[in-house]
Design an enzyme around this catalytic site. Structure first.
Site, PDB file in Angstrom:
ATOM      1  N   LYS A  53      33.376 -30.579  63.177  1.00 42.49           N
ATOM      2  CA  LYS A  53      34.064 -30.638  61.885  1.00 42.49           C
ATOM      3  C   LYS A  53      35.572 -30.670  62.085  1.00 42.49           C
ATOM      4  CE  LYS A  53      30.097 -28.632  59.660  1.00 42.49           C
ATOM      5  NZ  LYS A  53      29.335 -27.441  59.311  1.00 42.49           N
ATOM      6  N   GLN A  97      30.291 -21.345  57.950  1.00 44.42           N
ATOM      7  CA  GLN A  97      29.191 -21.860  58.751  1.00 44.42           C
ATOM      8  C   GLN A  97      27.985 -20.911  58.659  1.00 44.42           C
ATOM      9  OE1 GLN A  97      29.333 -24.916  60.470  1.00 44.42           O
ATOM     10  NE2 GLN A  97      27.142 -24.542  60.658  1.00 44.42           N
ATOM     11  N   ASP A 120      30.693 -27.600  50.665  1.00 38.34           N
ATOM     12  CA  ASP A 120      29.291 -27.664  51.088  1.00 38.34           C
ATOM     13  C   ASP A 120      28.367 -27.864  49.885  1.00 38.34           C
ATOM     14  OD1 ASP A 120      28.558 -27.641  53.722  1.00 38.34           O
ATOM     15  OD2 ASP A 120      28.696 -25.457  53.954  1.00 38.34           O
TER      16      ASP A 120
END
Ligand code: NAD
Length: 281
Positions: A53, A97, A120
């Protein structure tokens, strides 16, 4: 012979478009999209994802912040970090994460992210917006699947779409996205009876079950579009999808390979969501 959907090259294309649009956004309005990725603990797979990322952000010309904490981090401290990021004007996207260490309440952490920075698409506000037909940030993997269908000019409207898997990050949001594009959607799971009968109805079949090669040739209608989300390791360490590619490929009109299909699209769509978060200001 099916058309092999090349997710790697579509993802590269999407990312290069974002790079160009980022240059224009910086020149035109002085805004540089910023993404903060928060990692707690040292799960090796998570470390690889976080590194990927960061590299994608740098390539896109984004500001990238990586915040890595030991597994013992207290929940109150993590909430404090997120609160700071929520208030940081240079940061447009925040990603925590997952999975988090067990002592941390993932729902509570995700819910503490400012929804407009939740790139997300996991915050209940974003999930609710998707369900109510006014989507804001959408979950990256299913969004990547829609992007693949669009880039290959595969029509969705009026099609029978069958999804195998009902997870909150893939199956369920994808069902909503396909529904909003006017497909007739069926979602299957471990308790579905006569699974093969259901999957054989599909014009668009999406396998997101995490079961190596469970979709056999006998489960696929001739001419179907087959999208394989699965990432599984064989005992020998080989990467396997949820679709038995060699059996299914001759039947399908289009099919995604594993690796190089859906996988690369997830980070590409994360870049799109972060860009949009900055561009919407
Ligand atoms: P999950 O384990 O949370 O959910 C799996 C779903 O599949 C469940 O709803 C379950 O009911 C269903 N299922 C499992 N076995 C089944 C069976 N035999 N018959 C019918 N339904 C069955 O999985 P997830 O997080 O959605 O991930 C699914 C797969 O996709 C995994 O292999 C994962 O690694 C992969 N994945 C890939 C990406 C990516 O490419 N970027 C992103 C997320 C997940």
């Amino acid at each position: 012979m099916a058309v092999i959907i090349d997710g790697k090259s579509v993802a590269e294309q999407v990312r290069s478009e974002i790079r160009e649009r980022t240059l224009l956004l910086k020149e035109g309005r002085g805004i540089q999209p910023g993404l903060a990725v928060v990692l707690v603990g040292d799960d090796p797979a998570s470390r690889i994802y976080v590194r990927g990322k960061k590299a994608a952000c740098e390539q896109a010309g984004f500001l990238s912040r990586e915040l890595i904490f030991p597994a013992e981090l207290k929940e109150s401290d993590l909430l404090g970090v997120i609160s700071e990021l929520n208030n940081d004007d240079r940061i447009h996207g925040i990603l925590v994460q997952l999975p988090l260490p067990k002592h941390l309440d993932s729902d509570r952490i995700v819910e503490s992210i400012e929804p407009r920075k939740d790139v997300d698409g996991f915050h209940p506000w974003n999930v609710g917006k998707l369900f109510s037909g006014t989507a804001y940030h959408m979950s990256c993997t299913p969004l990547g699947i829609i992007e693949l269908l669009d880039r290959y000019h595969i029509g969705i409207e009026g099609k029978e779409a069958v999804i195998v898997g009902r997870s909150a990050i893939v199956g369920k949001p994808l069902a909503m996205m396909l529904l909003s594009r006017h497909a007739t959607v069926t979602v299957c799971h471990t308790r579905t009876r006569e699974l093969a009968e259901v999957t054989r109805r599909a014009d668009i079949l999406v396998a997101a079950a995490g079961q190596p090669e469970m979709i056999r040739g006998s489960m696929v209608k001739e001419g179907a579009v087959v999208i394989d989300v699965g990432i599984n390791r064989s005992p020998e360490g080989k990467l396997l999808g949820d679709v038995a590619f060699r059996e299914v490929e001759p039947l399908a009109s289009h099919i995604t390979p594993v690796p190089g299909g859906v996988g690369p699209m997830t980070i590409a769509m994360l870049m799109v969501n972060t860009f949009n978060a900055a561009n919407r200001l």
